[in-house]
Design a protein around this motif. Structure first.
Motif, PDB file in Angstrom:
ATOM      1  N   THR A 209       0.802  -1.124  -0.179  1.00 38.75           N
ATOM      2  CA  THR A 209       0.099   0.036   0.129  1.00 38.75           C
ATOM      3  C   THR A 209       0.912   1.248  -0.065  1.00 38.75           C
ATOM      4  N   VAL A 210       0.668   2.467  -0.644  1.00 38.31           N
ATOM      5  CA  VAL A 210       1.132   3.375  -0.702  1.00 38.31           C
ATOM      6  C   VAL A 210       0.187   4.658  -0.418  1.00 38.31           C
ATOM      7  N   THR A 211       0.476   5.431   0.704  1.00 39.11           N
ATOM      8  CA  THR A 211      -0.457   6.313   1.001  1.00 39.11           C
ATOM      9  C   THR A 211       0.260   7.831   1.229  1.00 39.11           C
ATOM     10  N   VAL A 212      -0.453   8.769   0.607  1.00 44.48           N
ATOM     11  CA  VAL A 212       0.004  10.071   0.514  1.00 44.48           C
ATOM     12  C   VAL A 212      -0.935  11.039   1.339  1.00 44.48           C
ATOM     13  N   SER A 213      -0.434  12.044   1.928  1.00 49.56           N
ATOM     14  CA  SER A 213      -1.015  12.849   2.864  1.00 49.56           C
ATOM     15  C   SER A 213      -2.029  12.265   3.984  1.00 49.56           C
ATOM     16  N   GLY A 214      -1.287  11.466   4.470  1.00 52.04           N
ATOM     17  CA  GLY A 214      -1.684  10.270   5.465  1.00 52.04           C
ATOM     18  C   GLY A 214      -2.215  11.176   6.654  1.00 52.04           C
ATOM     19  N   THR A 215      -3.310  10.819   7.319  1.00 51.83           N
ATOM     20  CA  THR A 215      -4.250  11.259   8.355  1.00 51.83           C
ATOM     21  C   THR A 215      -4.976  12.696   7.996  1.00 51.83           C
ATOM     22  N   THR A 216      -4.942  13.071   7.030  1.00 50.60           N
ATOM     23  CA  THR A 216      -5.596  14.195   6.830  1.00 50.60           C
ATOM     24  C   THR A 216      -6.850  14.087   5.648  1.00 50.60           C
ATOM     25  N   THR A 217      -7.582  14.774   5.489  1.00 48.76           N
ATOM     26  CA  THR A 217      -8.832  14.666   4.535  1.00 48.76           C
ATOM     27  C   THR A 217      -8.175  14.675   3.094  1.00 48.76           C
ATOM     28  N   ARG A 218      -7.049  15.048   2.833  1.00 51.62           N
ATOM     29  CA  ARG A 218      -6.325  14.724   1.440  1.00 51.62           C
ATOM     30  C   ARG A 218      -5.821  13.292   1.296  1.00 51.62           C
ATOM     31  N   GLN A 219      -5.903  12.621   2.288  1.00 45.78           N
ATOM     32  CA  GLN A 219      -5.379  11.180   2.430  1.00 45.78           C
ATOM     33  C   GLN A 219      -5.981  10.479   1.393  1.00 45.78           C
ATOM     34  N   ARG A 220      -4.793   9.642   0.535  1.00 42.43           N
ATOM     35  CA  ARG A 220      -5.124   8.588  -0.679  1.00 42.43           C
ATOM     36  C   ARG A 220      -4.187   7.542  -0.768  1.00 42.43           C
ATOM     37  N   THR A 221      -5.067   6.326  -0.629  1.00 37.48           N
ATOM     38  CA  THR A 221      -4.045   5.069  -0.733  1.00 37.48           C
ATOM     39  C   THR A 221      -4.168   4.231  -1.850  1.00 37.48           C
ATOM     40  N   TRP A 222      -3.259   3.557  -2.473  1.00 35.02           N
ATOM     41  CA  TRP A 222      -3.338   2.746  -3.548  1.00 35.02           C
ATOM     42  C   TRP A 222      -2.812   1.465  -3.017  1.00 35.02           C
ATOM     43  N   SER A 223      -3.424   0.493  -3.221  1.00 32.00           N
ATOM     44  CA  SER A 223      -3.292  -1.043  -2.989  1.00 32.00           C
ATOM     45  C   SER A 223      -2.878  -1.716  -4.364  1.00 32.00           C
ATOM     46  N   ALA A 224      -1.719  -2.163  -4.229  1.00 33.61           N
ATOM     47  CA  ALA A 224      -1.098  -3.083  -5.542  1.00 33.61           C
ATOM     48  C   ALA A 224      -0.282  -3.980  -4.943  1.00 33.61           C
ATOM     49  N   PHE A 267     -10.846   5.251   7.700  1.00 31.76           N
ATOM     50  CA  PHE A 267     -11.051   6.753   7.511  1.00 31.76           C
ATOM     51  C   PHE A 267     -11.152   7.132   6.307  1.00 31.76           C
ATOM     52  N   GLU A 268     -10.636   6.458   4.978  1.00 28.84           N
ATOM     53  CA  GLU A 268     -11.025   6.962   3.932  1.00 28.84           C
ATOM     54  C   GLU A 268     -12.488   6.525   3.288  1.00 28.84           C
ATOM     55  N   SER A 269     -13.172   5.633   4.265  1.00 31.92           N
ATOM     56  CA  SER A 269     -14.535   5.341   3.876  1.00 31.92           C
ATOM     57  C   SER A 269     -15.530   6.013   4.621  1.00 31.92           C
ATOM     58  N   LYS A 270     -15.019   7.035   5.245  1.00 40.86           N
ATOM     59  CA  LYS A 270     -16.316   8.039   6.016  1.00 40.86           C
ATOM     60  C   LYS A 270     -17.098   8.657   4.994  1.00 40.86           C
ATOM     61  N   PRO A 271     -18.361   8.613   5.381  1.00 42.31           N
ATOM     62  CA  PRO A 271     -19.288   9.200   4.281  1.00 42.31           C
ATOM     63  C   PRO A 271     -19.108  10.094   3.360  1.00 42.31           C
ATOM     64  N   LEU A 272     -18.565  11.074   4.172  1.00 43.09           N
ATOM     65  CA  LEU A 272     -18.207  12.470   3.170  1.00 43.09           C
ATOM     66  C   LEU A 272     -16.553  12.782   3.450  1.00 43.09           C
ATOM     67  N   PHE A 273     -15.967  11.573   3.081  1.00 44.67           N
ATOM     68  CA  PHE A 273     -14.385  11.755   3.221  1.00 44.67           C
ATOM     69  C   PHE A 273     -14.043  12.665   1.951  1.00 44.67           C
ATOM     70  N   GLY A 274     -13.305  13.779   2.349  1.00 46.77           N
ATOM     71  CA  GLY A 274     -12.738  14.510   1.490  1.00 46.77           C
ATOM     72  C   GLY A 274     -13.546  15.607   0.827  1.00 46.77           C
ATOM     73  N   TRP A 275     -14.908  15.633   1.115  1.00 48.19           N
ATOM     74  CA  TRP A 275     -15.850  16.485   0.657  1.00 48.19           C
ATOM     75  C   TRP A 275     -15.694  17.925   0.978  1.00 48.19           C
ATOM     76  N   ARG A 276     -15.628  18.785   0.288  1.00 45.71           N
ATOM     77  CA  ARG A 276     -15.306  20.366   0.718  1.00 45.71           C
ATOM     78  C   ARG A 276     -16.991  20.759   0.685  1.00 45.71           C
ATOM     79  N   VAL A 277     -17.485  21.041   1.976  1.00 39.90           N
ATOM     80  CA  VAL A 277     -18.782  21.264   2.280  1.00 39.90           C
ATOM     81  C   VAL A 277     -18.827  22.843   2.718  1.00 39.90           C
TER      82      VAL A 277
END
Length: 555
Positions: A209-224, A267-277
């Motif tokens: 797994t590769v995670t960028v911007s970890g623990t923030t709402t910009r977090q993104r993880t790739w599984s490979a 974390f990344e599966s939160k219902p509004l993850f990363g949404w700008r509201v």
């Protein structure tokens, strides 16, 4: 502070120099700061922080704290356009020698930061007292937020590797190990690190797994896997990119398997993850709503649509407040947080406090209004049991009874907007009403240009409308939200106003409550995410559906 805490006596009461606290700010989530870190920041005279964590820690520092910059450029690097980190040890000691309390904040944990260790040694050599406040290490915190536990009950070996400084021997030992590897790298170097491990003996099909911007709402993880990560980045158009130098945490081993992470990615599966509201309310009114949105993974953006000003003629308000003290009223009814604020400010002007409400019954419409009264020291006697509105208040309001009610008058502090429904209803119940303008509401100034552009251009994923006036005022000062933006309304009247302004209403709160409105938006986001996953589609935020938007996977 707990008097038994060992940190309370870390320094003598009187010292020749100031003191230094080396503080771990964690990987990026402000909520991961320790209680001790918050204490140290509140007492700091000087805050020297790495640029990546400056905003995380500055929130807890007192106003006026000195924050010298760490990044400067010398002549050679300026010519090359490359910033150079200024000698932090000199900055720290210079501030401490002047007798000030210094906080030196680093990303993650200071015990894992080589530069911090050198700075501690410099302080020790110079006789400057210091303490260390540990933080959540990036190499540990980021995998936890990515849904990749580093150990299980079998207790696998865990090794940490920094790709930037790793030697050939380090790669060789890591490659022959069958334990979990946590590799600190960048987007650009993650694939090369994977190739190094394969060359050293790790199987190409080892999960990664590769995670960028970890623990923030910009977090993104790739599984490979070690063998496929380069192709995954290429197919996803992750690289080449000007953001290739961003740091990442890679976890190598079975714990990062895609199927396993699907279940553990909390974390990344939160219902509004990363949404700008967009929250079109005043900062005071929006605080609790924004906190609730953050709990769903959203990034709230508060834009005031109204400004509150004193009444043009304050004499009526002054007479009414004096009437409270002299026993003129049986009831006072608050219909908004601003009404509470207006009366409280008038009390403070006269040197009064909540004790002036003794013997007076207090009514409040809305949970936020009731909460602001409790904060003032007043517990409401009446809050509508049903709809939080003037109509709901009237349903529960008792009729005037000359036997039990010695006084027949109600004080109603309100905005300059008419409240005929409530006044007429109280009169019908037999009460006399002093309907007093306590404050005026005026349309707020337009937000900054970039916010206006984001509203009209689809840069926001959702907007929450909590009243018809917020619809009218937002459209008036910033323009109509883009059609990709999810529109959420607190009730039918607000929804009708939104539709009259050409907006499509996607979410309607089941109750006229800001908390229920946020909850309804979260349910909408969760349903949208589940529908995409069930159809085998990539989950996109609404703003990523607009023409020209850069689409990014959020699961």
């Amino acid at each position: 502070m707990n008097p038994s805490s060992p940190t309370t006596s870390a320094f003598p009461a009187v010292a020749a120099h100031g003191r230094v606290t080396f503080l771990g700010a964690g990987p990026g989530d402000p909520g991961l700061l320790t209680l001790r870190a918050v204490e140290a920041l509140a007492a700091a005279d000087v805050l020297i922080a790495e640029p990546e964590v400056l905003e995380v820690v500055r929130t807890h520092a007192r106003a006026g704290v000195d924050t010298p910059q760490l990044t400067v450029a010398d002549e050679l690097s300026a010519a090359a356009g490359v910033p150079v980190i200024r000698d932090a040890a000199n900055l720290v000691m210079e501030a401490a020698r002047s007798g000030r309390r210094v906080v030196r904040a680093v990303t993650g944990d200071p015990g894992l930061d080589g530069n911090a260790a050198d700075e501690m040694l410099a302080c020790a050599t110079a006789g400057i007292p210091f303490e260390v406040v540990p933080g959540v290490a990036t190499a540990v915190g980021v995998p936890a937020y990515a849904g990749v536990p580093l150990r299980d009950k079998q207790g696998a070996d865990v090794r940490f590797v920094d790709a930037k400084t790793a030697s050939a021997r380090c790669w060789s030992e890591a490659g022959t190990s069958d334990g979990i590897l946590v590799v600190s790298a960048t987007l650009e170097t993650a694939s090369a690190a994977a190739a190094e491990l394969v060359s050293a003996g790790r199987k190409p099909d080892t999960p990664l797994t590769v995670t960028v911007s970890g623990t923030t709402t910009r977090q993104r993880t790739w599984s490979a896997t070690l063998g496929t990560i380069a192709q995954v980045f290429k197919q996803g158009k992750v690289l080449p990119s000007p953001e290739g130098s961003r740091p990442v945490i890679c976890v190598v081993g079975e714990h990062g398997a895609a199927a396993r992470r699907e279940d553990l990615s909390w974390f990344e599966s939160k219902p509004l993850f990363g949404w700008r509201v967009l929250v079109p309310r005043t900062k005071e009114q929006a605080a609790s709503l924004s906190d609730q949105l953050r709990s769903y993974g959203a990034v709230p953006h508060e834009v005031p649509t109204i400004a509150v000003e004193p009444p043009r003629t304050p004499q009526q308000m002054e007479r009414a407040v004096k009437g409270l003290v002299t026993g003129r009223y049986e009831w006072i009814a608050f219909t908004s947080v601003n009404a509470v604020k207006a009366v409280r400010e008038k009390f403070e002007e006269y040197g009064l406090d909540a004790r002036a409400f003794a013997g007076i019954k207090v009514a409040a419409v809305g949970e936020q209004t009731a909460a602001s009264l409790v904060e003032f020291g007043v517990k409401p006697d009446l809050v509508p049991s049903g709809e939080q509105s003037a109509a709901g208040l009237l349903e529960d309001w008792p009729p005037y009874d000359p036997v039990f009610d010695p006084i027949d008058r109600v004080f109603l502090p309100r905005a300059d907007i008419a409240t005929e429904t409530l006044v007429a209803g109280l009169i019908e119940l037999g009460w006399e009403v002093d309907d007093v303008t306590a404050y005026r509401t005026v349309r707020a100034s337009p937000p900054p240009a970039d916010t206006r552009e984001a509203i009209k251009g689809g840069g926001f994923d959702a907007v929450l409308f909590t009243s018809s006036s917020t619809v009218r005022n937002l459209v008036g000062i910033a323009g109509k939200p883009h059609n990709v933006t999810v529109i959420a309304c607190i009730g039918p009247a607000t929804a009708k106003t939104a539709e009259e302004h050409g907006l499509r209403v996607d979410v309607l709160s089941p109750e006229p409550s800001v908390s229920k409105l946020a909850e309804a938006l979260a349910e909408y986001g969760a349903a949208r995410r589940e529908a995409a996953k069930a159809a085998g589609e990539t989950v996109f935020r609404p703003s990523e559906r607009r023409p020209g938007a850069r689409r990014r996977r959020t699961t």
